[in-house]
Design a protein around this motif. Sequence first.
Motif, PDB file in Angstrom:
ATOM      1  N   GLY A 114       0.934  -1.190   0.263  1.00  0.00           N
ATOM      2  CA  GLY A 114       0.055  -0.022  -0.006  1.00  0.00           C
ATOM      3  C   GLY A 114       0.816   1.106   0.103  1.00  0.00           C
ATOM      4  N   TYR A 115       2.031   1.229   0.793  1.00  0.00           N
ATOM      5  CA  TYR A 115       2.924   2.400   0.830  1.00  0.00           C
ATOM      6  C   TYR A 115       3.450   2.444  -0.565  1.00  0.00           C
ATOM      7  CZ  TYR A 115       2.446   3.031   5.901  1.00  0.00           C
ATOM      8  OH  TYR A 115       2.130   3.322   7.012  1.00  0.00           O
ATOM      9  N   LEU A 121       1.086   4.083  -3.167  1.00  0.00           N
ATOM     10  CA  LEU A 121       0.914   5.470  -2.602  1.00  0.00           C
ATOM     11  C   LEU A 121       2.107   6.362  -2.948  1.00  0.00           C
ATOM     12  CD1 LEU A 121      -1.291   6.814  -0.743  1.00  0.00           C
ATOM     13  CD2 LEU A 121       0.284   6.820   1.220  1.00  0.00           C
ATOM     14  N   LEU A 140      -4.060  -0.111  -1.055  1.00  0.00           N
ATOM     15  CA  LEU A 140      -4.845   0.759  -0.081  1.00  0.00           C
ATOM     16  C   LEU A 140      -5.707   0.373   0.864  1.00  0.00           C
ATOM     17  CD1 LEU A 140      -4.901   4.053  -2.529  1.00  0.00           C
ATOM     18  CD2 LEU A 140      -2.875   3.373  -0.743  1.00  0.00           C
ATOM     19  N   ALA A 193      -5.477   0.845   4.675  1.00  0.00           N
ATOM     20  CA  ALA A 193      -6.522   1.427   5.617  1.00  0.00           C
ATOM     21  C   ALA A 193      -7.042   0.276   6.888  1.00  0.00           C
ATOM     22  CB  ALA A 193      -7.942   1.585   4.730  1.00  0.00           C
ATOM     23  N   THR A 211      -6.815   8.697   8.840  1.00  0.00           N
ATOM     24  CA  THR A 211      -5.763   8.239   7.532  1.00  0.00           C
ATOM     25  C   THR A 211      -6.544   7.285   6.901  1.00  0.00           C
ATOM     26  OG1 THR A 211      -4.018   8.926   8.955  1.00  0.00           O
ATOM     27  CG2 THR A 211      -3.620   7.386   7.229  1.00  0.00           C
ATOM     28  N   TYR A 244      -7.153   6.869   2.624  1.00  0.00           N
ATOM     29  CA  TYR A 244      -6.873   5.583   1.904  1.00  0.00           C
ATOM     30  C   TYR A 244      -8.066   5.132   1.184  1.00  0.00           C
ATOM     31  CZ  TYR A 244      -2.365   5.829   4.267  1.00  0.00           C
ATOM     32  OH  TYR A 244      -1.085   6.458   4.662  1.00  0.00           O
TER      33      TYR A 244
END
Length: 266
Positions: A24-25, A28, A76, A80, A108, A112
């Motif tokens: 996910g990072y 991002l 994401l 989340a 946050t 996401y």
Amino acid sequence: MTTAKNAARSATESPVFRTIARIGYVVLGVLHIVIGAIAIPVAMGGGGEADQGGAMEAIRDSPAGVVLLWAIVIGLVALAAWQIAEAFLARDADTKKKWGHRVKFAGTAVVYLAIAFTALVYALGGQSDSSQSSQSLSAQLMATTGGLILLVLIGLIVLAIGIAFVVRGFTRAFEKHLDLPAGAVRTGIVTFGVVGYVAKGVAVAVTGVLFVAAALTHDPEKAGGLDGALHALAELPFGPVILWVVAAGLIIYGLFCFARARYARM
């Protein structure tokens, strides 16, 4: 509550879940690099939508773009879910700090999920315009009783989030969430983090200012989302230079996200 906490703890301890959250990072980071790349032509007086929608469209038009969009959705959503689990497991002994952390994690997670939903829309062949959505929301609020006050409040909240990013960058508060190696690698990652957080904070803060400006001038078209914020920066004195710096900062923040995927404490 105990059952929910146990479930959250089990999820955060799963190696598979942690791996997906780290992905996910990565996605991002890809999004911020694409947004930064789109912002560069804007700085040069060109077009393009420098926001999540513009980034998703650029990704979809690339080779294997739809596959990457689905990876963004999955990554994401996992990220989340990680934030939601952390909200359940907030361990701070101070009650106020604990709830503050819970609100931060939950907020946050919402961000996401919103980006994941945009990616899903594009993966399924649709499209989304954040500027039009922001303007539509502003117009609807202005037409309701107390809507102007709510729109100003939204703008101030977004402005506060942007300022928080800037402060987080300058104070290097993000370091405590990373297990960084010593030496030049650490210095490089921290530098990228400082620059990236400040640049993103500036872009987000300007977005908040545009919401407030839309309310005060009764002009919903002033609320243009992230794309509108970047175009607004370009119109300032020395705007193209400022936007070049912000665009480069967003790309650097994307690279920082790659490092975050590797070194984030999970």
